[in-house]
Design an enzyme around this catalytic site. Structure first.
Site, short mmCIF file in Angstrom:
data_model
loop_
_atom_site.label_atom_id
_atom_site.label_comp_id
_atom_site.label_asym_id
_atom_site.label_seq_id
_atom_site.Cartn_x
_atom_site.Cartn_y
_atom_site.Cartn_z
N LYS A 224 -0.45 -2.01 -4.28
CA LYS A 224 0.53 -1.19 -3.54
C LYS A 224 -0.09 0.17 -3.22
O LYS A 224 0.08 0.71 -2.12
CB LYS A 224 1.80 -1.05 -4.36
CG LYS A 224 2.98 -0.43 -3.61
CD LYS A 224 2.99 1.08 -3.57
CE LYS A 224 4.25 1.60 -2.86
NZ LYS A 224 4.27 3.07 -2.74
N HIS B 32 -0.25 13.43 -9.25
CA HIS B 32 0.00 13.13 -7.85
C HIS B 32 1.07 14.04 -7.26
O HIS B 32 0.91 14.62 -6.21
CB HIS B 32 0.48 11.67 -7.77
CG HIS B 32 -0.20 10.89 -6.72
ND1 HIS B 32 -0.11 9.53 -6.63
CD2 HIS B 32 -0.98 11.26 -5.69
CE1 HIS B 32 -0.79 9.10 -5.61
NE2 HIS B 32 -1.33 10.14 -5.02
N GLU C 108 6.37 8.72 2.23
CA GLU C 108 6.19 9.04 0.80
C GLU C 108 5.38 10.31 0.62
O GLU C 108 4.26 10.41 1.14
CB GLU C 108 5.48 7.86 0.10
CG GLU C 108 5.35 8.04 -1.39
CD GLU C 108 4.76 6.78 -2.08
OE1 GLU C 108 4.97 5.66 -1.57
OE2 GLU C 108 4.11 6.94 -3.12
N ASP D 227 0.62 -4.49 13.42
CA ASP D 227 1.59 -5.35 12.76
C ASP D 227 1.30 -5.27 11.25
O ASP D 227 0.52 -6.05 10.69
CB ASP D 227 1.44 -6.79 13.27
CG ASP D 227 2.44 -7.74 12.64
OD1 ASP D 227 3.05 -7.38 11.61
OD2 ASP D 227 2.61 -8.86 13.18
C1 MEV Z 1 2.74 4.90 -5.73
O1 MEV Z 1 3.16 4.89 -4.39
C2 MEV Z 1 1.45 4.15 -5.88
C3 MEV Z 1 0.92 4.05 -7.31
O2 MEV Z 1 1.91 3.42 -8.14
C4 MEV Z 1 -0.34 3.21 -7.25
C5 MEV Z 1 -0.91 2.85 -8.61
O3 MEV Z 1 -0.18 2.82 -9.61
O4 MEV Z 1 -2.13 2.57 -8.63
C6 MEV Z 1 0.66 5.40 -7.90
#
Ligand code: MEV
Length: 424
Positions: free
Chosen positions: A295, A413, A103, A311
């Site tokens: 995530k 980002h 990513e 793992d």
């Molecule tokens: C994207 O890989 C991760 C985000 O969605 C995490 C979040 O929203 O805190 C940007």
């Protein structure tokens, strides 16, 4: 009930520091402007290696012959980019963080967030001893309360039997360190369960992740447990909800470091901190948001896990199960929390999760790329590696929340990714 657990810590211990040098820094100037081959050379020099020692990483450092030894029906290897996050200081020591991820923007964002945390003194980590849980399920037990008492009385014998089955682990200073019994009963209409217990063997796995050790232990003592309580052996397997092997990392960021000015004008650091704290609160209020919040944390943790041969499915399973149980008032909770402390003029953040990682055995035995990634990370022991992975997780989380609370993810980002590529 917990029995014979004298080797389980009553608190947390600072994670160990595997390497430290007065001059070593994770702030490598010119690194991002360089081409990959030059970056490998710069890294090797920074780590005191020969200039070409990391060159095997150029094509994945895993050939098909070794891939065939790792899994069945191997037909090749599939590349995933390996990068290094900069600027990390953990427990007072600089560290370069290897991250394997497909990513865009995750490594740039983690590096940037690590720089902010560096301004506040770096990440502070603590962890429990590396204790894993191995489960022995027993069915058809006539008296579960009596069974619990019997297991408790035989704790010393069962721990000795585990240690006898794992002599190398005992020789390395690890081994069985406790037994816990849980009765699994249910009396709901249409779903009545009786006579079923599960015995947890607590196993200090030292620098191993410990899955095989746990499974060996469970299989070794299951017949004796069943005989003691008068039941039939069910499953014998580790639990991935390894809540006895916890890691916590904390970060403090001065408001001043969060100040920014861009095309939209200036933003006060205190306002950015308040925005991040509100974003964190949203995750506490809403499991739909908590899943995305977590995530973002696993963007960092999984990338370190993949680079260092862990793992990562086990790590994910443990993290999400813990997130579902950690706060009785929530259905599924964020693993981290951010809050603004105006008296300290700082944003504070904390992440706690179970982290079962190992630096011996598994892929470290066979995969040259994994070995080199661990070298880049300063040849950590398992607890230091957990601290590194958790710090990468908290950094990724901070970067995401900062972008979301200010410019929005697409501008914040993704623009970071573009800037990294285009401007160097
Ligand atoms: C994207 O890989 C991760 C985000 O969605 C995490 C979040 O929203 O805190 C940007």
């Amino acid at each position: 009930m917990m029995t014979n657990d004298t080797r389980i810590p009553d608190g947390t211990l600072p994670s160990t520091v595997a390497s430290s040098s007065e001059t070593f820094t994770s702030r490598l100037s010119h690194f991002r402007r360089a081409a990959p081959a030059e970056r490998r050379r710069l890294l090797a020099l920074a780590l005191g290696l020969g200039a070409g020692d990391l060159d095997g990483l150029a094509d994945g450092a895993l050939d098909c012959l070794n891939a065939d030894k790792m899994i069945e029906n191997a037909i090749g290897v599939l590349g995933v980019p390996l990068g290094v996050a900069l600027n990390f200081v953990i427990d007072g020591t600089d560290v370069l963080v290897p991250m394997c991820i497909e990513e865009p923007s995750v490594i740039a964002a983690a590096s940037h967030a690590a720089k902010l945390v560096r301004d506040g003194g770096g990440f502070q980590a603590s962890s429990t001893l590396p204790i894993m849980i191995s489960q022995v399920e027993v069915r058809g037990v006539a008296d579960t309360a009596a069974a619990e008492a019997i297991i408790e009385r035989h704790t010393t014998e069962l721990c000795a039997a585990v240690d006898a089955a794992l002599p190398n682990l005992a020789a390395r200073g690890g081994g069985a360190c406790g037994v816990r019994v849980r009765t699994l009963e249910r009396a709901e209409a249409g779903d009545v369960v009786r006579g079923r217990i599960v015995v947890h063997l607590h196993l200090d796995c030292r620098d191993a992740m410990g899955a095989n050790l746990c499974n060996t232990a469970a299989e070794a003592v299951a017949p004796r447990i069943a005989a003691l309580v008068g039941g039939d052996v069910g499953l014998r397997i580790l639990s991935n909800l390894n809540d006895q092997r916890m890691t916590t990392v904390r970060a403090v960021i001065p408001f001043a470091s969060l100040e920014r000015s861009d095309a939209d004008g200036a933003r006060q650091g205190a306002d950015v901190a308040a925005g991040i704290a509100e974003a964190s609160r949203f995750a506490e209020l809403d499991p739909y948001r908590a899943a995305t919040h977590n995530k973002g944390i696993f963007n960092g943790i999984d990338a370190v896990a993949l680079a260092t041969g862990q793992d990562w499915r086990a790590i994910e399973a443990g993290g999400h199960a813990f997130a579902a149980l950690v706060r009785p008032d929530l259905r599924y909770a964020p693993l981290s929390r951010w809050w603004a402390d105006s008296t300290r003029a700082s944003l504070l953040g904390e992440l706690t999760l179970p982290l079962a990682v190992g630096t011996v055995g598994g892929a470290t035995r066979i995969h040259d790329g994994v070995r080199l990634a661990l070298t880049i990370a300063g040849s950590p022991d398992a607890r230091r590696l957990a601290a590194i992975a958790a710090s990468a997780g908290l950094a990724s989380n901070l970067a995401a929340l900062r972008a979301l609370a200010t410019d929005g993810i697409q501008r914040g980002h993704m623009a970071l990714h573009r800037r990294y590529r285009e401007e160097g």
